[in-house]
Design a protein around this motif. Structure first.
Motif, PDB file in Angstrom:
ATOM      1  N   GLY A 283      11.310  -2.786   9.083  1.00  0.00           N
ATOM      2  CA  GLY A 283      12.707  -2.811   9.503  1.00  0.00           C
ATOM      3  C   GLY A 283      13.168  -1.452  10.014  1.00  0.00           C
ATOM      4  N   GLY A 284      12.237  -0.655  10.503  1.00  0.00           N
ATOM      5  CA  GLY A 284      12.562   0.664  11.027  1.00  0.00           C
ATOM      6  C   GLY A 284      12.581   1.762   9.979  1.00  0.00           C
ATOM      7  N   ARG A 285      12.395   1.400   8.714  1.00  0.00           N
ATOM      8  CA  ARG A 285      12.407   2.408   7.644  1.00  0.00           C
ATOM      9  C   ARG A 285      11.093   3.171   7.621  1.00  0.00           C
ATOM     10  NH1 ARG A 285      12.643  -0.318   2.732  1.00  0.00           N
ATOM     11  NH2 ARG A 285      12.056  -2.179   3.856  1.00  0.00           N
ATOM     12  N   THR A 286      11.173   4.472   7.343  1.00  0.00           N
ATOM     13  CA  THR A 286       9.975   5.303   7.299  1.00  0.00           C
ATOM     14  C   THR A 286       9.655   5.788   5.897  1.00  0.00           C
ATOM     15  OG1 THR A 286      11.281   7.257   7.811  1.00  0.00           O
ATOM     16  CG2 THR A 286      10.273   6.089   9.673  1.00  0.00           C
ATOM     17  N   ALA A 287      10.539   5.524   4.943  1.00  0.00           N
ATOM     18  CA  ALA A 287      10.308   5.945   3.555  1.00  0.00           C
ATOM     19  C   ALA A 287      10.660   4.791   2.615  1.00  0.00           C
ATOM     20  CB  ALA A 287      11.160   7.166   3.221  1.00  0.00           C
ATOM     21  N   PRO A 288       9.902   4.653   1.530  1.00  0.00           N
ATOM     22  CA  PRO A 288      10.206   3.579   0.570  1.00  0.00           C
ATOM     23  C   PRO A 288      11.523   3.842  -0.146  1.00  0.00           C
ATOM     24  CG  PRO A 288       8.448   4.979  -0.261  1.00  0.00           C
ATOM     25  CD  PRO A 288       8.747   5.446   1.123  1.00  0.00           C
ATOM     26  N   ARG A 289      12.154   2.778  -0.617  1.00  0.00           N
ATOM     27  CA  ARG A 289      13.428   2.904  -1.344  1.00  0.00           C
ATOM     28  C   ARG A 289      13.245   3.579  -2.698  1.00  0.00           C
ATOM     29  NH1 ARG A 289      14.620  -2.711   0.969  1.00  0.00           N
ATOM     30  NH2 ARG A 289      16.095  -2.232   2.622  1.00  0.00           N
ATOM     31  N   THR A 290      12.053   3.453  -3.251  1.00  0.00           N
ATOM     32  CA  THR A 290      11.735   4.132  -4.511  1.00  0.00           C
ATOM     33  C   THR A 290      10.488   4.969  -4.291  1.00  0.00           C
ATOM     34  OG1 THR A 290      10.387   2.268  -5.264  1.00  0.00           O
ATOM     35  CG2 THR A 290      12.684   2.282  -5.966  1.00  0.00           C
ATOM     36  N   SER A 291      10.342   6.012  -5.070  1.00  0.00           N
ATOM     37  CA  SER A 291       9.202   6.906  -4.931  1.00  0.00           C
ATOM     38  C   SER A 291       7.909   6.143  -5.213  1.00  0.00           C
ATOM     39  CB  SER A 291       9.352   8.066  -5.912  1.00  0.00           C
ATOM     40  OG  SER A 291       8.249   8.912  -5.837  1.00  0.00           O
ATOM     41  N   LEU A 292       6.939   6.317  -4.342  1.00  0.00           N
ATOM     42  CA  LEU A 292       5.665   5.614  -4.487  1.00  0.00           C
ATOM     43  C   LEU A 292       4.547   6.530  -4.009  1.00  0.00           C
ATOM     44  CD1 LEU A 292       4.311   2.923  -5.250  1.00  0.00           C
ATOM     45  CD2 LEU A 292       4.642   2.190  -2.908  1.00  0.00           C
ATOM     46  N   ALA A 293       3.782   7.053  -4.957  1.00  0.00           N
ATOM     47  CA  ALA A 293       2.683   7.959  -4.634  1.00  0.00           C
ATOM     48  C   ALA A 293       1.512   7.172  -4.066  1.00  0.00           C
ATOM     49  CB  ALA A 293       2.237   8.702  -5.893  1.00  0.00           C
ATOM     50  N   MET A 294       0.727   7.821  -3.212  1.00  0.00           N
ATOM     51  CA  MET A 294      -0.399   7.119  -2.601  1.00  0.00           C
ATOM     52  C   MET A 294      -1.490   6.791  -3.619  1.00  0.00           C
ATOM     53  SD  MET A 294      -2.281   9.918  -0.266  1.00  0.00           S
ATOM     54  CE  MET A 294      -3.180  11.274  -0.960  1.00  0.00           C
ATOM     55  N   GLU A 295      -1.512   7.515  -4.758  1.00  0.00           N
ATOM     56  CA  GLU A 295      -2.512   7.224  -5.786  1.00  0.00           C
ATOM     57  C   GLU A 295      -2.042   6.202  -6.816  1.00  0.00           C
ATOM     58  OE1 GLU A 295      -0.210  10.830  -7.204  1.00  0.00           O
ATOM     59  OE2 GLU A 295      -1.082  10.229  -5.320  1.00  0.00           O
ATOM     60  N   ALA A 296      -0.788   5.735  -6.684  1.00  0.00           N
ATOM     61  CA  ALA A 296      -0.274   4.719  -7.603  1.00  0.00           C
ATOM     62  C   ALA A 296      -1.120   3.458  -7.483  1.00  0.00           C
ATOM     63  CB  ALA A 296       1.189   4.419  -7.299  1.00  0.00           C
ATOM     64  N   LEU A 297      -1.345   2.808  -8.611  1.00  0.00           N
ATOM     65  CA  LEU A 297      -2.147   1.579  -8.625  1.00  0.00           C
ATOM     66  C   LEU A 297      -1.229   0.370  -8.538  1.00  0.00           C
ATOM     67  CD1 LEU A 297      -4.714   2.593 -11.372  1.00  0.00           C
ATOM     68  CD2 LEU A 297      -4.961   2.744  -8.888  1.00  0.00           C
ATOM     69  N   VAL A 298      -1.677  -0.632  -7.797  1.00  0.00           N
ATOM     70  CA  VAL A 298      -0.858  -1.809  -7.528  1.00  0.00           C
ATOM     71  C   VAL A 298      -1.641  -3.048  -7.936  1.00  0.00           C
ATOM     72  CG1 VAL A 298       0.410  -3.079  -5.740  1.00  0.00           C
ATOM     73  CG2 VAL A 298       0.149  -0.597  -5.548  1.00  0.00           C
ATOM     74  N   SER A 299      -0.952  -3.958  -8.637  1.00  0.00           N
ATOM     75  CA  SER A 299      -1.566  -5.239  -8.987  1.00  0.00           C
ATOM     76  C   SER A 299      -0.605  -6.357  -8.597  1.00  0.00           C
ATOM     77  CB  SER A 299      -1.900  -5.312 -10.479  1.00  0.00           C
ATOM     78  OG  SER A 299      -0.732  -5.198 -11.256  1.00  0.00           O
ATOM     79  N   SER A 300      -1.160  -7.486  -8.232  1.00  0.00           N
ATOM     80  CA  SER A 300      -0.362  -8.627  -7.800  1.00  0.00           C
ATOM     81  C   SER A 300       0.303  -9.303  -8.989  1.00  0.00           C
ATOM     82  CB  SER A 300      -1.247  -9.631  -7.064  1.00  0.00           C
ATOM     83  OG  SER A 300      -0.478 -10.727  -6.615  1.00  0.00           O
ATOM     84  N   SER A 301       1.535  -9.715  -8.800  1.00  0.00           N
ATOM     85  CA  SER A 301       2.243 -10.476  -9.834  1.00  0.00           C
ATOM     86  C   SER A 301       2.146 -11.971  -9.561  1.00  0.00           C
ATOM     87  CB  SER A 301       3.723 -10.069  -9.870  1.00  0.00           C
ATOM     88  OG  SER A 301       3.850  -8.717 -10.220  1.00  0.00           O
ATOM     89  N   THR A 302       1.504 -12.338  -8.453  1.00  0.00           N
ATOM     90  CA  THR A 302       1.377 -13.747  -8.091  1.00  0.00           C
ATOM     91  C   THR A 302      -0.019 -14.235  -8.445  1.00  0.00           C
ATOM     92  OG1 THR A 302       0.650 -13.211  -5.848  1.00  0.00           O
ATOM     93  CG2 THR A 302       3.014 -13.508  -6.175  1.00  0.00           C
ATOM     94  N   SER A 303      -0.120 -15.493  -8.787  1.00  0.00           N
ATOM     95  CA  SER A 303      -1.422 -16.070  -9.121  1.00  0.00           C
ATOM     96  C   SER A 303      -2.091 -16.593  -7.858  1.00  0.00           C
ATOM     97  CB  SER A 303      -1.243 -17.218 -10.119  1.00  0.00           C
ATOM     98  OG  SER A 303      -0.627 -18.321  -9.477  1.00  0.00           O
ATOM     99  N   ALA A 304      -3.346 -16.931  -7.987  1.00  0.00           N
ATOM    100  CA  ALA A 304      -4.104 -17.460  -6.842  1.00  0.00           C
ATOM    101  C   ALA A 304      -3.504 -18.776  -6.351  1.00  0.00           C
ATOM    102  CB  ALA A 304      -5.560 -17.658  -7.233  1.00  0.00           C
ATOM    103  N   HIS A 305      -2.761 -19.468  -7.207  1.00  0.00           N
ATOM    104  CA  HIS A 305      -2.189 -20.768  -6.851  1.00  0.00           C
ATOM    105  C   HIS A 305      -0.757 -20.655  -6.338  1.00  0.00           C
ATOM    106  CE1 HIS A 305      -5.731 -22.406  -8.713  1.00  0.00           C
ATOM    107  NE2 HIS A 305      -5.445 -21.776  -9.829  1.00  0.00           N
ATOM    108  N   HIS A 306      -0.217 -19.443  -6.328  1.00  0.00           N
ATOM    109  CA  HIS A 306       1.156 -19.213  -5.879  1.00  0.00           C
ATOM    110  C   HIS A 306       1.233 -19.413  -4.361  1.00  0.00           C
ATOM    111  CE1 HIS A 306       5.154 -17.384  -6.449  1.00  0.00           C
ATOM    112  NE2 HIS A 306       4.976 -16.915  -5.229  1.00  0.00           N
ATOM    113  N   ASP A 307       2.250 -20.111  -3.883  1.00  0.00           N
ATOM    114  CA  ASP A 307       2.433 -20.346  -2.453  1.00  0.00           C
ATOM    115  C   ASP A 307       2.986 -19.087  -1.804  1.00  0.00           C
ATOM    116  OD1 ASP A 307       2.763 -21.410   0.074  1.00  0.00           O
ATOM    117  OD2 ASP A 307       4.605 -22.491  -0.442  1.00  0.00           O
ATOM    118  N   LEU A 308       2.195 -18.470  -0.945  1.00  0.00           N
ATOM    119  CA  LEU A 308       2.586 -17.231  -0.279  1.00  0.00           C
ATOM    120  C   LEU A 308       3.072 -17.468   1.151  1.00  0.00           C
ATOM    121  CD1 LEU A 308      -0.439 -15.000  -1.391  1.00  0.00           C
ATOM    122  CD2 LEU A 308       1.803 -15.188  -2.476  1.00  0.00           C
ATOM    123  N   SER A 309       3.174 -18.734   1.559  1.00  0.00           N
ATOM    124  CA  SER A 309       3.474 -19.047   2.959  1.00  0.00           C
ATOM    125  C   SER A 309       4.840 -18.550   3.415  1.00  0.00           C
ATOM    126  CB  SER A 309       3.347 -20.546   3.214  1.00  0.00           C
ATOM    127  OG  SER A 309       4.305 -21.254   2.434  1.00  0.00           O
TER     128      SER A 309
END
Length: 113
Positions: free
Chosen positions: A14-40
């Motif tokens: 949306g034209g933004r160049t910085a995240p709304r909250t601080s997010l380091a490049m080394e931060a680890l990310v895990s999905s909160s959605t299951s394999a059966h969650h509809d992502l469409s």
């Protein structure tokens, strides 16, 4: 030759160049959605990140694996965290010493590229 993306990176944020909250490049990310969650209903970028993060990955790994600029990945991941689609785990650095496990994961990710 690779096909280039028709969507410019800034359009994904949306034209933004910085995240709304601080997010380091080394931060680890895990999905909160299951394999059966509809992502469409999600954008293709959010679908890809959600699927990729079924295994814990760093922000830098996600950007590299999706061939997405790091700044764009940080904005999209921060938005997803705000929507509850992913969980962000910020590394705890004790007394200025880097986390050996984190460094090994980053090195492993770089080798896979």
């Amino acid at each position: 030759m690779e096909q280039s993306s028709l969507v410019r990176p800034y359009a994904m944020t949306g034209g933004r160049t910085a995240p709304r909250t601080s997010l380091a490049m080394e931060a680890l990310v895990s999905s909160s959605t299951s394999a059966h969650h509809d992502l469409s209903s999600l954008t293709p970028e959010k679908q890809a990140i959600s699927t990729l993060c079924r295994q814990v990955r760093s922000v830098a790994e996600i950007a590299a694996m999706l061939r997405m600029p790091l700044g764009v990945a940080r904005v999209v991941i921060a938005d997803m965290a705000g929507e509850g689609l992913v969980q962000v785990h910020h590394p705890q650095l004790d007394t200025g010493k880097p986390d050996l496990n984190l460094l090994e994961r980053v090195l492993s990710g770089l080798r896979r590229l």
